[in-house]
Enzyme design. Sequence first.
Site, PDB file in Angstrom:
ATOM      1  N   GLU A 306     -20.309  13.508   9.294  1.00 55.99           N
ATOM      2  CA  GLU A 306     -19.960  14.581  10.233  1.00 55.99           C
ATOM      3  C   GLU A 306     -20.022  15.955   9.580  1.00 55.99           C
ATOM      4  O   GLU A 306     -19.124  16.768   9.726  1.00 55.99           O
ATOM      5  CB  GLU A 306     -18.567  14.322  10.820  1.00 55.99           C
ATOM      6  CG  GLU A 306     -18.494  13.024  11.612  1.00 55.99           C
ATOM      7  CD  GLU A 306     -17.153  12.798  12.294  1.00 55.99           C
ATOM      8  OE1 GLU A 306     -16.130  13.271  11.774  1.00 55.99           O
ATOM      9  OE2 GLU A 306     -17.144  12.146  13.348  1.00 55.99           O
ATOM     10  N   ASP A 380     -14.442   3.923  15.761  1.00 54.15           N
ATOM     11  CA  ASP A 380     -13.522   5.024  15.481  1.00 54.15           C
ATOM     12  C   ASP A 380     -12.182   4.887  16.192  1.00 54.15           C
ATOM     13  O   ASP A 380     -11.962   5.535  17.210  1.00 54.15           O
ATOM     14  CB  ASP A 380     -14.174   6.343  15.912  1.00 54.15           C
ATOM     15  CG  ASP A 380     -13.518   7.533  15.249  1.00 54.15           C
ATOM     16  OD1 ASP A 380     -12.630   7.308  14.425  1.00 54.15           O
ATOM     17  OD2 ASP A 380     -13.908   8.670  15.567  1.00 54.15           O
ATOM     18  N   GLU A 408      -5.301   9.961  18.790  1.00 55.31           N
ATOM     19  CA  GLU A 408      -6.522  10.651  19.233  1.00 55.31           C
ATOM     20  C   GLU A 408      -7.169   9.958  20.434  1.00 55.31           C
ATOM     21  O   GLU A 408      -7.540  10.605  21.415  1.00 55.31           O
ATOM     22  CB  GLU A 408      -7.527  10.706  18.071  1.00 55.31           C
ATOM     23  CG  GLU A 408      -8.875  11.293  18.462  1.00 55.31           C
ATOM     24  CD  GLU A 408      -9.860  11.348  17.293  1.00 55.31           C
ATOM     25  OE1 GLU A 408      -9.511  10.903  16.184  1.00 55.31           O
ATOM     26  OE2 GLU A 408     -10.974  11.860  17.507  1.00 55.31           O
TER      27      GLU A 408
HETATM   28  O1  GCW Z   1     -12.198  10.125  14.673  1.00 51.35           O
HETATM   29  C1  GCW Z   1     -13.033  11.084  14.153  1.00 51.35           C
HETATM   30  C2  GCW Z   1     -12.363  12.330  14.564  1.00 51.35           C
HETATM   31  C3  GCW Z   1     -12.601  13.470  13.614  1.00 51.35           C
HETATM   32  C4  GCW Z   1     -12.268  12.987  12.209  1.00 51.35           C
HETATM   33  C5  GCW Z   1     -13.186  11.840  11.865  1.00 51.35           C
HETATM   34  C6  GCW Z   1     -12.879  11.249  10.497  1.00 51.35           C
HETATM   35  C7  GCW Z   1     -11.268  14.198  10.418  1.00 51.35           C
HETATM   36  O2  GCW Z   1     -12.735  12.668  15.871  1.00 51.35           O
HETATM   37  O3  GCW Z   1     -11.789  14.527  14.013  1.00 51.35           O
HETATM   38  O4  GCW Z   1     -12.355  14.012  11.265  1.00 51.35           O
HETATM   39  O5  GCW Z   1     -13.016  10.813  12.789  1.00 51.35           O
HETATM   40  O6  GCW Z   1     -12.144  10.286  10.449  1.00 51.35           O
HETATM   41  O7  GCW Z   1     -13.362  11.752   9.504  1.00 51.35           O
END
Ligand code: GCW
Length: 717
Positions: A306, A380, A408
Amino acid sequence: MKKKLLAIVFILLVAFVQAENGYDLWLRYPTIKNKMLLASYRLALQQISLQGNSATIQIAKEELLKASQNMLGQTPSFNTTNSNYGSLVIGKIGASITAGPLSKNDIKDIGEEGFSIITSMVNGKAQIIITGNTDVGVLYGVFHLLRLMQTQNDLYKLHIISKPKLKLRLLDHWDNLNRTVERGYAGSSIWDWHKLPGYINQRYIDYARANASIGINGTVLNNVNANSTILTAPYLLKVKALADVFRPYGIKVYLTARFSSPIEIGGLKTADPLNEEVRLWWKEKAKEIYAIIPDFGGFVVKANSEGQPGPQEYKRTHADGADMLADAVAPYDGIVIWRAFVYAAQNPIDRHKQAYEDFVPLDGKFKSNVMVQVKNGAIDFMPREPFHPLFGAMPKTPLMMEFQITQEYTGQSTSLVYLAPLYKEVLNSDTYSSGKGSTVAKVIDGSLGNHILNGMAGVANIGSDINWCGHPFAQANWYAYGRLCWDYTLTSNTIADEWLRMTFTNEEKFIATTKNMMLVSREILVDYMNPLGLHHIMGTGHHYGPAPWINDQSRPEWNPVYYHKADSAGIGFDRSVTGSNAIAQYFPAAQRQWADVGTCDEKYLLWFHHVPWIYTMKSGRTLWDELCFKYYTGAADVKKMQQDWDAMESFIDKERFRQVSQLLSIQYEEAVWWRNACLLYFTTVSKMPIPAQYQQPDKTLDYYKGLHFPFAPGNNN
Ligand code: GCW
């Protein structure tokens, strides 16, 4: 007259002090009302012999004092010289405290953090001895005793020997230096970097205390989407101030390290992990850190994911990157926690497969002080995911579990969702990596690979809201996470029971009703959000609410349509051998439970298969009807939770009762929104109507598509 007035003022003051705003978490210590218990606890805590004078023992003393005064209305007499004297004796095993009935083996076995609490008869009187090999072990024992009292247990026949099942029990804060919290739903960051190191907020102390009470022993202070400023000299002094606060509570600090720091704050031209200057820079940085924080835990790194920089930019592997940092912290017994949450825009393969493909070839290449941190599932932190295929697939590498405590994808701070069942489901899953019974828990506790390093990390749900976590019930997830780190065999039921009694009341009717609400809450969320294996169909970016229609994001896997793949034929992501074949990453016996549409556990059906709308489910309904059934049942179940909660009014304080009531109303609206928006959208693809027996949505799909949340929390970094 004057006296009367004083009495009224006093009562008002007590009422004010005891107002239940949630700040005290599970450490409220309300007055014990049961007369028999009160009398026996008073006797037990009448004379306390304290051995040792460390800051940790002082903390134990203060905790006992506070608990006695609040719960028992009694100030114990403390004695520091004679360990034979006293109804309660606490201190390390040593000259003045004998281990009592503990054998040498027991003592060795409880290790550095374990404790024992044993009641024996001395001169015809009951005496409780809390001991351990270290003062922190003793402190954990004291918190355990206080938990027994808060949950109204008898203290007469205690014979408890307890030690943590995991060595590292960490909280990961995704807190930014500007005090925003990525995926934080409980206000701004509790770390007031600007005022540190001079100003020590009482919150830091209360945070450490709460964590120690559940055995958390490490905290990663900053976001994995890291800012290298944290590694500059002024910030390290701020970090040191926090480390000094946390140390006597047995908590170490860790920091995330931005891989490009040598360039950003070191003035180098590269961050190549094989470059000598870069290696030296990190060594010097480690030296600088350990000079001021001798027990610094180590670095956590998110790399090549990311947008975060990483070794792959220099054509090096994750192991090259991790090992370079591992060399830098090794002289000080530091560790590196390298995250396996990686996926790249340029990589067209199923996102599910990417971490496994990157990391499995590196098994055996990491230095001994590296741990690879793996999220519980391959996508995730969804409401439900099968366990991550990396568990069991890297036997030579200690793998650390990463759970999300902050919600989240599980209702953020407006939903009552108790996450222990999710954590347990993952930990109890069988990877079959070394035959039947090779559970994820055994992978991460190091027993399968024989690893000395082992642990869990939980992404914290803590912020500066007065009640720390936003939703009063979100505190239970912090609590449950800590308790499971200590002992993952505890049941969700036991943990909910403890937490409710300590956080609210011991009234059985209240416990029975709310415990049931907690235990079913996660399944309810799955039903109205992501039933039957659906996943990642939340609104893009903020992840608040449903948006299964989104298909215009630059990266394919940022679009919900990528995950549900609904088309006129059916719905679901084919990860079987006919599709992306991500299923092949699991061990054969694990694969077998999902490989075939006909036998796949329906909880995971659409995770692994693209299934026709008219497919007959176990219930006899078609897939389409089952989907509707799940969404409608889920929303209706939230209504039930509301009704259950309404009946709880007389048992608890007004403030928290009202908060939960209001939040449950919001949750109900959100559940209906999820149900209607998803079904209206899927209708356009399946071309099937929502069955007439259900109350039809009163809004259009366009209405739902038009909802925007530019200021949804947690979406800023
Ligand atoms: O779940 C996703 C999130 C990001 C997060 C990423 C991660 C910190 O949407 O916000 O970044 O995972 O775990 O690195």
